[in-house]
Design an enzyme around this catalytic site. Sequence first.
Site, PDB file in Angstrom:
ATOM      1  N   THR A   1       0.941  -1.178   0.060  1.00  0.00           N
ATOM      2  CA  THR A   1      -0.005  -0.068  -0.048  1.00  0.00           C
ATOM      3  C   THR A   1       1.022   1.242   0.121  1.00  0.00           C
ATOM      4  OG1 THR A   1      -1.497  -1.440   1.290  1.00  0.00           O
ATOM      5  CG2 THR A   1      -1.839   1.247   1.308  1.00  0.00           C
TER       6      THR A   1
ATOM      7  N   LYS B   1       8.901   0.977  11.650  1.00  0.00           N
ATOM      8  CA  LYS B   1       8.774   1.347  13.141  1.00  0.00           C
ATOM      9  C   LYS B   1       9.387   0.300  13.937  1.00  0.00           C
ATOM     10  CE  LYS B   1       4.412   1.145  11.659  1.00  0.00           C
ATOM     11  NZ  LYS B   1       2.975   1.621  11.902  1.00  0.00           N
TER      12      LYS B   1
ATOM     13  N   GLU C   1      11.269   9.246   8.583  1.00  0.00           N
ATOM     14  CA  GLU C   1      10.474  10.166   8.933  1.00  0.00           C
ATOM     15  C   GLU C   1       8.884   9.334   9.137  1.00  0.00           C
ATOM     16  OE1 GLU C   1      10.831  13.810   9.836  1.00  0.00           O
ATOM     17  OE2 GLU C   1       9.047  12.934  10.809  1.00  0.00           O
TER      18      GLU C   1
ATOM     19  N   GLY D   1       3.212   9.459  10.829  1.00  0.00           N
ATOM     20  CA  GLY D   1       2.934   9.615   9.236  1.00  0.00           C
ATOM     21  C   GLY D   1       3.442  10.687   8.770  1.00  0.00           C
TER      22      GLY D   1
ATOM     23  N   GLY E   1      -7.697   1.858   5.728  1.00  0.00           N
ATOM     24  CA  GLY E   1      -6.274   1.638   5.485  1.00  0.00           C
ATOM     25  C   GLY E   1      -5.383   2.040   6.552  1.00  0.00           C
TER      26      GLY E   1
ATOM     27  N   GLU F   1      -2.568  -1.666  10.817  1.00  0.00           N
ATOM     28  CA  GLU F   1      -1.860  -2.560  10.624  1.00  0.00           C
ATOM     29  C   GLU F   1      -2.186  -4.063  10.357  1.00  0.00           C
ATOM     30  OE1 GLU F   1       1.751  -1.664  10.985  1.00  0.00           O
ATOM     31  OE2 GLU F   1       0.688   0.017  11.203  1.00  0.00           O
TER      32      GLU F   1
ATOM     33  N   ASP G   1       2.120  -0.691  18.695  1.00  0.00           N
ATOM     34  CA  ASP G   1       2.441   0.281  17.490  1.00  0.00           C
ATOM     35  C   ASP G   1       2.881   1.451  18.373  1.00  0.00           C
ATOM     36  OD1 ASP G   1       2.493   1.029  14.813  1.00  0.00           O
ATOM     37  OD2 ASP G   1       1.273   2.825  15.729  1.00  0.00           O
TER      38      ASP G   1
ATOM     39  N   LYS H   1       6.665   3.390  18.290  1.00  0.00           N
ATOM     40  CA  LYS H   1       7.048   4.799  17.738  1.00  0.00           C
ATOM     41  C   LYS H   1       7.670   5.602  19.055  1.00  0.00           C
ATOM     42  CE  LYS H   1       3.435   4.470  14.570  1.00  0.00           C
ATOM     43  NZ  LYS H   1       1.997   4.858  14.333  1.00  0.00           N
TER      44      LYS H   1
ATOM     45  N   GLY I   1      -2.403   6.037   7.209  1.00  0.00           N
ATOM     46  CA  GLY I   1      -2.817   6.468   5.904  1.00  0.00           C
ATOM     47  C   GLY I   1      -1.765   6.464   4.731  1.00  0.00           C
TER      48      GLY I   1
HETATM   49  N1  HSE Z   1      -1.262   1.326  11.990  1.00  0.00           N
HETATM   50  C1  HSE Z   1      -0.610   2.782  12.175  1.00  0.00           C
HETATM   51  C2  HSE Z   1      -1.570   3.623  12.737  1.00  0.00           C
HETATM   52  C3  HSE Z   1      -0.164   3.275  10.879  1.00  0.00           C
HETATM   53  O1  HSE Z   1      -2.733   3.305  13.078  1.00  0.00           O
HETATM   54  O2  HSE Z   1      -1.171   4.696  13.390  1.00  0.00           O
HETATM   55  C4  HSE Z   1       0.828   4.221  11.079  1.00  0.00           C
HETATM   56  O3  HSE Z   1       1.983   4.101  11.691  1.00  0.00           O
END
Ligand code: HSE
Length: 431
Positions: free
Chosen positions: A14, A106, A130, A135, A188, A191, A202, A206, A303
């Site tokens: 994607t 990440k 970055e 995002g 979208g 994950e 997640d 980060k 996204g």
């Molecule tokens: N799945 C992650 C989120 C995508 O929802 O933030 C961006 O890292």
Amino acid sequence: MYNKINIGLIGFGTIGSCVAEVLMERRGLLLKRSGIDFNLSLVCDKDLSSKRGVNIPKSMLTKDADRVINSPDIHIVVELIGGIHPAKEIVMKALSKGKHVVTANKLLLASEGVDILQKAGELNREIYFEASVAGGVPIIKAIREGMVGNRFSSVFGILNGTSNYILSSMSSEGSSFKTALKEAQSKGYAEKLPSLDIKGLDSSHKLAILSLLAFGKRVDLKDIYVEGIEDISNFDIQYAKELGYVVKLLAIAKRYGDELEVRVHPTLLPSEYLLSSVSGAYNAIYIEADLVGKQLFYGLGAGKLPTANAVVSDIVDIGHKIIRGENSAGSVIPKNTEIKRLRKMDEVVTRYYAHFSAIDKPGVLANIADLLGRHNISIASVVQKERSKAHIVPIIMLTHEAKELDMRAALSKINKLAAIKKRSIVIRMEK
Ligand code: HSE
């Protein structure tokens, strides 16, 4: 002067296909703005048959990552396959072959970032990432460059778009958790394994990246306390709202002298805070540092378009460095962190929202209050709702600041009271 930079893309999913599209569709625009011609020259993926909605000539497609890494013409390798293996091997090999690297990975950076950054530094190559945090919000550039002279005291915020989308939909639309998650997936944001989003993992990946950059501290993922949003119900969101709070999944890194606290969990925030109005898939990072004071960075954190934007911006940054013949200053990680110790979760001090489900009979409230008091927890406010048919009433309490260790000890005793009929829900608060 004519400057051309060739790019090899590994991972045509994607995000990869969106990066390819932006590079091709905006080649002229990027040339005009940067003076550099960014040429996508090879695209690699193990699946070359699925439709991606972007037209890449067959001659540019390969299933062989080594072809990209070994191609003498390629200057920048973009890794967008995700996961640790074989992404780490690909990145390390690309660096060894003299390529600069851009990645959005990440998990890879959170677990192997120090090794990779060191390798890039030794080889005088760039590694930019970055897209790995928030995002389209240029938070990594802001910390590494815009605030390079600061001592940071807090870096925290909403780092997972999917969880934020779910909590916002539950709060504003009254959606169920399941429906909101499905929507986030269809847009979208989530994950491949949405448990990474909703279990807070997640966000912890980060947070590890931001902690390394802001505090120079390598934080092992296992040392970050992580709690997801699965236990948050529409009831608690509504009760919190009545009390003037919203529920957000926060990733928090706070420095106290030479100690750092790192944690991810649902948090009640006063409705009037700027962070509280960050909704949908938006992310926001709040920073406190000695020179800049307080700053809030806000934008779409999930996204394909915002993520592809971050990848393209890294490519252009590296392109400028290549053309100017600069060394890899951007990859250098702080060698001497001021952080000597990570605080244990038991030591963390916060306020708490607690939701007890109790039988409505004399003395229950007093019992709960007594147990909290015995553990040094002082109650700031109490709301008891009307008796339901089942004779179970929700008792909602907000506490003053208390130590996590004390709260856990009190809770385990409260949960054992005969009048308590369900596991109590506790959500930490930020003021
Ligand atoms: N799945 C992650 C989120 C995508 O929802 O933030 C961006 O890292």
